[in-house]
Design a protein around this motif. Sequence first.
Motif, PDB file in Angstrom:
ATOM      1  N   HIS A   1       0.888  -1.160  -0.056  1.00 43.00           N
ATOM      2  CA  HIS A   1       0.061   0.031  -0.062  1.00 43.00           C
ATOM      3  C   HIS A   1       0.661   1.163   0.241  1.00 43.00           C
ATOM      4  O   HIS A   1       0.896   1.963   1.022  1.00 43.00           O
ATOM      5  CB  HIS A   1      -0.981   0.065   1.220  1.00 43.00           C
ATOM      6  CG  HIS A   1      -1.750  -1.317   1.488  1.00 43.00           C
ATOM      7  ND1 HIS A   1      -2.883  -1.492   0.739  1.00 43.00           N
ATOM      8  CD2 HIS A   1      -1.649  -2.178   2.245  1.00 43.00           C
ATOM      9  CE1 HIS A   1      -3.278  -2.801   1.243  1.00 43.00           C
ATOM     10  NE2 HIS A   1      -2.507  -3.051   2.257  1.00 43.00           N
ATOM     11  N   PRO A   2       1.491   1.304  -1.160  1.00 41.98           N
ATOM     12  CA  PRO A   2       2.589   2.478  -0.926  1.00 41.98           C
ATOM     13  C   PRO A   2       1.986   4.084  -0.807  1.00 41.98           C
ATOM     14  O   PRO A   2       2.612   4.612  -0.142  1.00 41.98           O
ATOM     15  CB  PRO A   2       3.266   2.568  -2.197  1.00 41.98           C
ATOM     16  CG  PRO A   2       2.524   1.623  -3.212  1.00 41.98           C
ATOM     17  CD  PRO A   2       1.813   0.702  -2.410  1.00 41.98           C
ATOM     18  N   ALA A   3       0.830   4.155  -1.491  1.00 41.64           N
ATOM     19  CA  ALA A   3       0.238   5.571  -1.452  1.00 41.64           C
ATOM     20  C   ALA A   3      -0.076   5.781   0.116  1.00 41.64           C
ATOM     21  O   ALA A   3       0.158   7.065   0.815  1.00 41.64           O
ATOM     22  CB  ALA A   3      -0.887   5.728  -2.263  1.00 41.64           C
ATOM     23  N   ALA A   4      -1.003   4.928   0.632  1.00 45.62           N
ATOM     24  CA  ALA A   4      -1.216   5.162   2.033  1.00 45.62           C
ATOM     25  C   ALA A   4      -0.406   5.133   3.108  1.00 45.62           C
ATOM     26  O   ALA A   4      -0.028   5.872   3.803  1.00 45.62           O
ATOM     27  CB  ALA A   4      -2.302   4.326   2.403  1.00 45.62           C
ATOM     28  N   PHE A   5       0.890   4.280   2.850  1.00 46.90           N
ATOM     29  CA  PHE A   5       1.960   4.159   3.799  1.00 46.90           C
ATOM     30  C   PHE A   5       2.776   5.549   3.459  1.00 46.90           C
ATOM     31  O   PHE A   5       3.270   6.041   4.669  1.00 46.90           O
ATOM     32  CB  PHE A   5       2.908   3.119   3.079  1.00 46.90           C
ATOM     33  CG  PHE A   5       3.651   2.356   4.266  1.00 46.90           C
ATOM     34  CD1 PHE A   5       3.266   1.114   4.952  1.00 46.90           C
ATOM     35  CD2 PHE A   5       4.858   2.908   4.624  1.00 46.90           C
ATOM     36  CE1 PHE A   5       4.272   0.639   5.817  1.00 46.90           C
ATOM     37  CE2 PHE A   5       5.556   2.294   5.670  1.00 46.90           C
ATOM     38  CZ  PHE A   5       5.357   1.173   6.393  1.00 46.90           C
ATOM     39  N   ALA A   6       2.958   6.013   2.396  1.00 46.74           N
ATOM     40  CA  ALA A   6       3.657   7.325   2.299  1.00 46.74           C
ATOM     41  C   ALA A   6       3.095   8.421   3.139  1.00 46.74           C
ATOM     42  O   ALA A   6       3.723   9.275   3.501  1.00 46.74           O
ATOM     43  CB  ALA A   6       3.732   7.851   0.869  1.00 46.74           C
ATOM     44  N   GLY A   7       1.739   8.491   3.053  1.00 42.24           N
ATOM     45  CA  GLY A   7       0.793   9.362   3.772  1.00 42.24           C
ATOM     46  C   GLY A   7       1.157   9.615   4.976  1.00 42.24           C
ATOM     47  O   GLY A   7       1.412  10.729   5.604  1.00 42.24           O
ATOM     48  N   LEU A   8       1.059   8.401   5.650  1.00 36.74           N
ATOM     49  CA  LEU A   8       1.318   8.404   7.255  1.00 36.74           C
ATOM     50  C   LEU A   8       2.751   8.569   7.463  1.00 36.74           C
ATOM     51  O   LEU A   8       3.226   9.192   8.503  1.00 36.74           O
ATOM     52  CB  LEU A   8       0.849   7.045   7.763  1.00 36.74           C
ATOM     53  CG  LEU A   8       0.979   6.753   9.093  1.00 36.74           C
ATOM     54  CD1 LEU A   8       0.442   7.750  10.082  1.00 36.74           C
ATOM     55  CD2 LEU A   8       0.457   5.284   9.562  1.00 36.74           C
ATOM     56  N   LEU A   9       3.633   8.109   6.675  1.00 34.01           N
ATOM     57  CA  LEU A   9       4.890   8.453   6.872  1.00 34.01           C
ATOM     58  C   LEU A   9       5.531   9.669   6.975  1.00 34.01           C
ATOM     59  O   LEU A   9       6.189  10.306   7.780  1.00 34.01           O
ATOM     60  CB  LEU A   9       5.843   7.488   5.897  1.00 34.01           C
ATOM     61  CG  LEU A   9       7.522   7.807   5.900  1.00 34.01           C
ATOM     62  CD1 LEU A   9       7.918   7.155   7.512  1.00 34.01           C
ATOM     63  CD2 LEU A   9       8.133   6.744   5.032  1.00 34.01           C
ATOM     64  N   ARG A  10       4.732  10.449   5.880  1.00 33.11           N
ATOM     65  CA  ARG A  10       5.006  12.026   5.917  1.00 33.11           C
ATOM     66  C   ARG A  10       4.460  12.550   7.046  1.00 33.11           C
ATOM     67  O   ARG A  10       5.376  13.309   7.801  1.00 33.11           O
ATOM     68  CB  ARG A  10       4.368  12.602   4.737  1.00 33.11           C
ATOM     69  CG  ARG A  10       4.631  12.317   3.229  1.00 33.11           C
ATOM     70  CD  ARG A  10       3.729  12.677   2.245  1.00 33.11           C
ATOM     71  NE  ARG A  10       3.875  12.588   1.077  1.00 33.11           N
ATOM     72  CZ  ARG A  10       4.727  13.213   0.291  1.00 33.11           C
ATOM     73  NH1 ARG A  10       5.056  14.475   0.590  1.00 33.11           N
ATOM     74  NH2 ARG A  10       4.649  12.721  -1.113  1.00 33.11           N
ATOM     75  N   ASP A  11       3.552  12.062   7.672  1.00 33.49           N
ATOM     76  CA  ASP A  11       2.818  12.628   9.013  1.00 33.49           C
ATOM     77  C   ASP A  11       3.840  12.369  10.021  1.00 33.49           C
ATOM     78  O   ASP A  11       4.234  13.077  10.972  1.00 33.49           O
ATOM     79  CB  ASP A  11       1.512  12.294   9.509  1.00 33.49           C
ATOM     80  CG  ASP A  11       0.479  12.601   8.262  1.00 33.49           C
ATOM     81  OD1 ASP A  11       0.687  13.453   7.544  1.00 33.49           O
ATOM     82  OD2 ASP A  11      -0.792  12.079   8.226  1.00 33.49           O
ATOM     83  N   VAL A  12       4.243  11.110  10.145  1.00 32.90           N
ATOM     84  CA  VAL A  12       5.259  10.882  11.214  1.00 32.90           C
ATOM     85  C   VAL A  12       6.559  11.609  11.348  1.00 32.90           C
ATOM     86  O   VAL A  12       7.033  12.118  12.470  1.00 32.90           O
ATOM     87  CB  VAL A  12       5.529   9.146  11.156  1.00 32.90           C
ATOM     88  CG1 VAL A  12       6.656   8.920  12.222  1.00 32.90           C
ATOM     89  CG2 VAL A  12       4.220   8.498  11.427  1.00 32.90           C
ATOM     90  N   LEU A  13       7.011  11.891  10.147  1.00 34.43           N
ATOM     91  CA  LEU A  13       8.148  12.406  10.062  1.00 34.43           C
ATOM     92  C   LEU A  13       8.287  14.109  10.325  1.00 34.43           C
ATOM     93  O   LEU A  13       9.139  14.276  10.875  1.00 34.43           O
ATOM     94  CB  LEU A  13       8.931  12.555   8.484  1.00 34.43           C
ATOM     95  CG  LEU A  13       9.392  11.004   8.140  1.00 34.43           C
ATOM     96  CD1 LEU A  13       9.775  10.929   6.902  1.00 34.43           C
ATOM     97  CD2 LEU A  13      10.632  10.407   9.097  1.00 34.43           C
TER      98      LEU A  13
END
Length: 272
Positions: free
Chosen positions: A255-267
């Motif tokens: 799920h790269p798109a959803a994963f990227a969205g959360l990773l952005r938020d975390v960073l």
Amino acid sequence: MTTVHSLPVPGARLHYEVRGAGPLLILVGAPMDSGPFTPLAEALADAYTVVTTDPRGISRSTVDDPDRDATPEQRADDLRRIVTSFGEESADVFGSSGGAVTGLVLAARSPQYVRTLVAHEPPLLTLLPDARERLAEVEEVRRTFLAEGQGAAWAKFLAAAGTPGPGPGPDQAPPPPPSPEQEANGAFMLGHMLRGITHHRPSLEALRTGGTRIVPAAGGTSSGQTAHRAAAALAENLGCGLTVFPGGHAGFAEHPAAFAGLLRDVLVRAPA
């Protein structure tokens, strides 16, 4: 645009790829090479300089002596050298599985090189209450590899991890045989990486006090699996929460798109 690079390091030559522009972000696995991280890297390249790399001994990162073990400490030093090759003082790191162990070693030993580490399902068996049994399973996997080869060893590995691979359905053809590169990667993992990753004892005090922001993470669909349990144990030992990402152990590829969205938020999230 993607650029491809090669970096000589002690005992190896590292392959890595660079996309985008912005703050330095490294996506790293072990034994997984850079390929499965590509969709996630492309989803983040609008905001970051994203680096993906093959760990030493895997795929395009060659080693001088393929009969020697590759350790988490070596891979952490490789990661440090990649950071400094950009002329940067530090980077954010997303590490998955053995790559999360790599990031934890670097954060414990040289925290100045890692701003935030998202440690996704590091298989730190030494933190589990049933560590003795889980480590014994690893030794059985390795013995099976040496005695019977990769097929039998991977079956035991997946069963021990709690993720038995699905077989083909009644109307499906069996999967194609592994490529020579996949065969070589599997042999290097089972013979020279697995024990070092799973037997690693993290320096918890160094991680608590070193200055790197550590974000233990796990997949939303991997609850109960060994690596998920280990991530939860890491969070408990560090006194912080467990961040749940989409998918399972390889959710970044699923799920790269959803994963990227959360990773952005975390960073970008301020530490609590």
